[in-house]
Design an enzyme around this catalytic site. Structure first.
Site, PDB file in Angstrom:
ATOM      1  N   CYS A  48       0.896  -1.203  -0.096  1.00 28.31           N
ATOM      2  CA  CYS A  48       0.170  -0.093   0.135  1.00 28.31           C
ATOM      3  C   CYS A  48       0.707   1.238   0.032  1.00 28.31           C
ATOM      4  CB  CYS A  48      -0.713   0.103   1.375  1.00 28.31           C
ATOM      5  SG  CYS A  48      -1.942  -1.312   1.380  1.00 28.31           S
ATOM      6  N   TYR A  51      12.194  -3.805  -6.510  1.00 26.20           N
ATOM      7  CA  TYR A  51      10.973  -3.970  -7.578  1.00 26.20           C
ATOM      8  C   TYR A  51       9.758  -2.701  -7.196  1.00 26.20           C
ATOM      9  CZ  TYR A  51       6.161  -5.165  -9.098  1.00 26.20           C
ATOM     10  OH  TYR A  51       4.906  -5.016  -9.687  1.00 26.20           O
ATOM     11  N   CYS A  73      12.762  -3.557   4.015  1.00 23.70           N
ATOM     12  CA  CYS A  73      12.377  -4.578   3.117  1.00 23.70           C
ATOM     13  C   CYS A  73      13.252  -4.198   1.595  1.00 23.70           C
ATOM     14  CB  CYS A  73      11.025  -4.476   2.473  1.00 23.70           C
ATOM     15  SG  CYS A  73      10.500  -5.350   1.203  1.00 23.70           S
ATOM     16  N   ASN A 108       0.514   0.502   5.859  1.00 24.96           N
ATOM     17  CA  ASN A 108       1.233  -0.195   4.764  1.00 24.96           C
ATOM     18  C   ASN A 108       2.156  -1.212   5.507  1.00 24.96           C
ATOM     19  OD1 ASN A 108       4.178   0.824   2.850  1.00 24.96           O
ATOM     20  ND2 ASN A 108       3.060  -1.022   2.671  1.00 24.96           N
ATOM     21  N   GLY A 109       1.886  -2.374   5.409  1.00 20.29           N
ATOM     22  CA  GLY A 109       2.722  -3.347   6.025  1.00 20.29           C
ATOM     23  C   GLY A 109       1.678  -4.406   6.426  1.00 20.29           C
ATOM     24  N   GLY A 152      -0.398   0.431  -5.046  1.00 26.50           N
ATOM     25  CA  GLY A 152      -1.755  -0.276  -4.759  1.00 26.50           C
ATOM     26  C   GLY A 152      -2.938   0.337  -5.679  1.00 26.50           C
TER      27      GLY A 152
HETATM   28  P1  AMP Z   1       5.515 -13.972 -12.796  1.00 26.16           P
HETATM   29  O1  AMP Z   1       4.981 -13.965 -13.679  1.00 26.16           O
HETATM   30  O2  AMP Z   1       4.893 -14.286 -11.328  1.00 26.16           O
HETATM   31  O3  AMP Z   1       7.055 -14.583 -12.339  1.00 26.16           O
HETATM   32  O4  AMP Z   1       5.918 -12.311 -12.342  1.00 26.16           O
HETATM   33  C1  AMP Z   1       7.268 -11.712 -12.334  1.00 26.16           C
HETATM   34  C2  AMP Z   1       7.061 -10.125 -12.556  1.00 26.16           C
HETATM   35  O5  AMP Z   1       6.204  -9.527 -11.766  1.00 26.16           O
HETATM   36  C3  AMP Z   1       8.418  -9.600 -12.812  1.00 26.16           C
HETATM   37  O6  AMP Z   1       8.407  -8.748 -13.794  1.00 26.16           O
HETATM   38  C4  AMP Z   1       8.113  -8.394 -11.545  1.00 26.16           C
HETATM   39  O7  AMP Z   1       8.565  -7.217 -12.064  1.00 26.16           O
HETATM   40  C5  AMP Z   1       6.688  -8.425 -11.255  1.00 26.16           C
HETATM   41  N1  AMP Z   1       6.535  -8.688  -9.794  1.00 26.16           N
HETATM   42  C6  AMP Z   1       7.445  -9.002  -8.713  1.00 26.16           C
HETATM   43  N2  AMP Z   1       6.777  -9.072  -7.491  1.00 26.16           N
HETATM   44  C7  AMP Z   1       5.509  -8.593  -7.840  1.00 26.16           C
HETATM   45  C8  AMP Z   1       4.430  -8.377  -6.750  1.00 26.16           C
HETATM   46  N3  AMP Z   1       4.528  -8.612  -5.400  1.00 26.16           N
HETATM   47  N4  AMP Z   1       3.154  -7.828  -7.378  1.00 26.16           N
HETATM   48  C9  AMP Z   1       3.106  -7.778  -8.735  1.00 26.16           C
HETATM   49  N5  AMP Z   1       4.136  -7.872  -9.521  1.00 26.16           N
HETATM   50  C10 AMP Z   1       5.412  -8.245  -9.101  1.00 26.16           C
END
Ligand code: AMP
Length: 458
Positions: A2, A243, A237, A103-104, A28
């Protein structure tokens, strides 16, 4: 995950909060809300499902009066995605109103909720955050900051909080410092935000981070602080740098852009791709890491994948065919860049592997001769209990296979991840003081006892 934003000391508090939330949309997209409080203690709220841009009407924001406001953008990690779970949480109690933006993730929320329910508390949502509101209302302490301190005693897990009790705005961070929260100044007003990009959009200057364990209180008399005791080591974190945060932000006092470039450079050193012709990012989250990789490897940086920025959170059946279609709606490959080439694709992380598998198919379809994938973080082997939406172990591709098998499953010619030590050396303020449980399995606290109840929130 969030985004939170708050301001005290300007007649335009709600409008400025609305603007601030635009810059926290990446944290979010499920719901957004604002609560504004006037000097006489009267308070109003707006909460909506969906994006900030299609979430509120200007005339409704104009109705929110007062010098104090907090806002929230939500991506559910505990509790379901419904309007009841949209934040800020907003209640009336004997001291006026309480509004709370969180957030958390709290790791012992289910137990705390059970204890409150046993005493007769009635909950309006399935959010872990609502537990804190009930605990504030029960405190008999005199000042709002002491009431919040009372409420947080015994609460475990990750929280960066903005709370309004009566007409006092409070900001708090858990002692581990999991999630960011920065203090800014806009004229005479005090501003608080998850990331500094939200200070930039409203024209506020950066003052400092809320310290881990600290509670900051702001009202018409000015600012006061209860310092608290930070954990040693801290557990900031690391995924915020990899990311989550925006590259134009500073989090934990360090630049996200500089962090990602350093991660990319380190990745190039650890995982070269001899014989490759070009390197490119999976846009947008790995753009800076790919720049770093290009710089350190000497490979030419190209734009080989184009992302469609108009794709909303369209519902797609959660089947494999649906997921593959989703990748195609979001990305396309540039044939002129890829045809006949041996290419390096940099991404910040692989979670389930579905995005990557789809992307690799796109690259091959556009004529790439060899596809080498490089990832600017280590394999994700465990879920996050502290606020990132990482799924259960059974769904994490790298939790269940060797790196070679992941490479085979996603269809690349080679796959290289950044090492844990390389990652921690590359991030600002590293290598110590970070939570890397999703990569290392070193959980700083006891994981929640009942995972199903932790996920559902009740
Ligand atoms: P996946 O298809 O599940 O392996 O998605 C990987 C992709 O999702 C990568 O390109 C990341 O940039 C992105 N990503 C990583 N963590 C998250 C997250 N918590 N929520 C949404 N997207 C994510």
């Amino acid at each position: 995950m969030c985004g939170i934003f708050g301001i005290q000391g300007t007649p335009d508090a709600a409008r400025i909060t609305h603007l601030g939330l635009y810059s926290l949309q990446h944290r979010g997209q499920e719901s957004a809300g604002i609560v504004a409080v006037a000097d006489d203690g009267t308070a109003e709220q707006v909460r909506k499902m969906g994006l900030v841009s299609d979430g509120f009407e200007e005339d409704r924001i104009a109705l929110l009066n007062g010098a104090t406001a907090i806002g929230h953008t939500r991506y559910s990690t505990a509790g379901t995605s419904t309007i009841d779970n949209a934040q800020p949480v907003f209640v009336r109690f004997r001291g006026g109103h309480i509004a709370l933006a969180h957030n958390g993730n709290l790791t012992n929320a289910v137990q705390l909720r059970g204890a409150l329910e046993a005493e007769g508390s009635i909950f309006a949502s399935t959010m872990d955050s609502e537990v804190i509101v009930h605990r504030i209302a029960k405190s008999r302490a005199a000042s709002p900051e002491a009431q919040l301190a009372d409420a947080l005693r015994g609460v475990e897990g990750a929280y960066s909080l903005l709370v309004v009790i009566g007409t006092t705005l409070l900001a708090a961070r858990d002692p581990h410092g999991w999630r960011p929260l920065v203090i800014g100044r806009l004229g005479d007003a005090w501003v608080f935000a998850s990331e500094t990009c939200a200070l930039d959009i409203v024209g506020a200057s950066i003052v400092r981070d809320v310290a881990p364990g600290e509670i900051v209180a702001v009202d018409a008399q000015g600012m006061r602080t209860l310092p608290g005791t930070p954990a040693t080591p801290l557990h900031r974190c690391v995924f915020e740098y990899i990311y989550f945060a925006r590259p134009d932000s500073q989090v934990f006092g360090g630049s996200v852009d500089r962090a990602r470039r350093a991660l990319g450079r380190q990745l190039a050193k650890e995982q070269p791709a001899p014989g490759a012709d070009i390197v490119f990012a999976v846009p947008d989250s790995s753009n800076a890491a790919a720049l770093g990789y290009a710089e350190a490897s000497g490979l030419r940086l190209e734009h080989a994948l184009i992302r469609n920025h108009y794709v909303g959170r369209t519902f797609i059946q959660p089947t494999q065919a649906g997921r593959d279609a989703k990748v195609k709606v979001k990305y396309n490959a540039v044939r002129e860049v890829l045809e006949g080439r041996s290419v390096v694709m940099v991404d910040d992380s692989i979670v389930r592997g579905t995005t990557t598998r789809g992307l690799v198919a796109l690259l091959r379809g556009a004529g790439a001769r060899e596809v080498h994938m490089r990832v600017s973080s280590p394999p994700i082997t465990g879920p996050c209990y502290y606020g990132i939406d990482t799924p259960e172990r059974s769904e994490l591709i790298a939790a269940n296979m060797s790196v070679e098998d992941v490479g085979r499953a996603i269809g690349v010619d080679s796959l290289g991840y950044l090492s844990l030590n390389g990652m921690l050396a590359a991030v600002p303020g590293g290598p110590d003081g970070f939570c890397h449980a999703c990569f290392s399995g070193q959980y700083p606290t006891q994981p929640p006892v009942d995972l199903k109840r932790y996920r559902s929130g009740v």
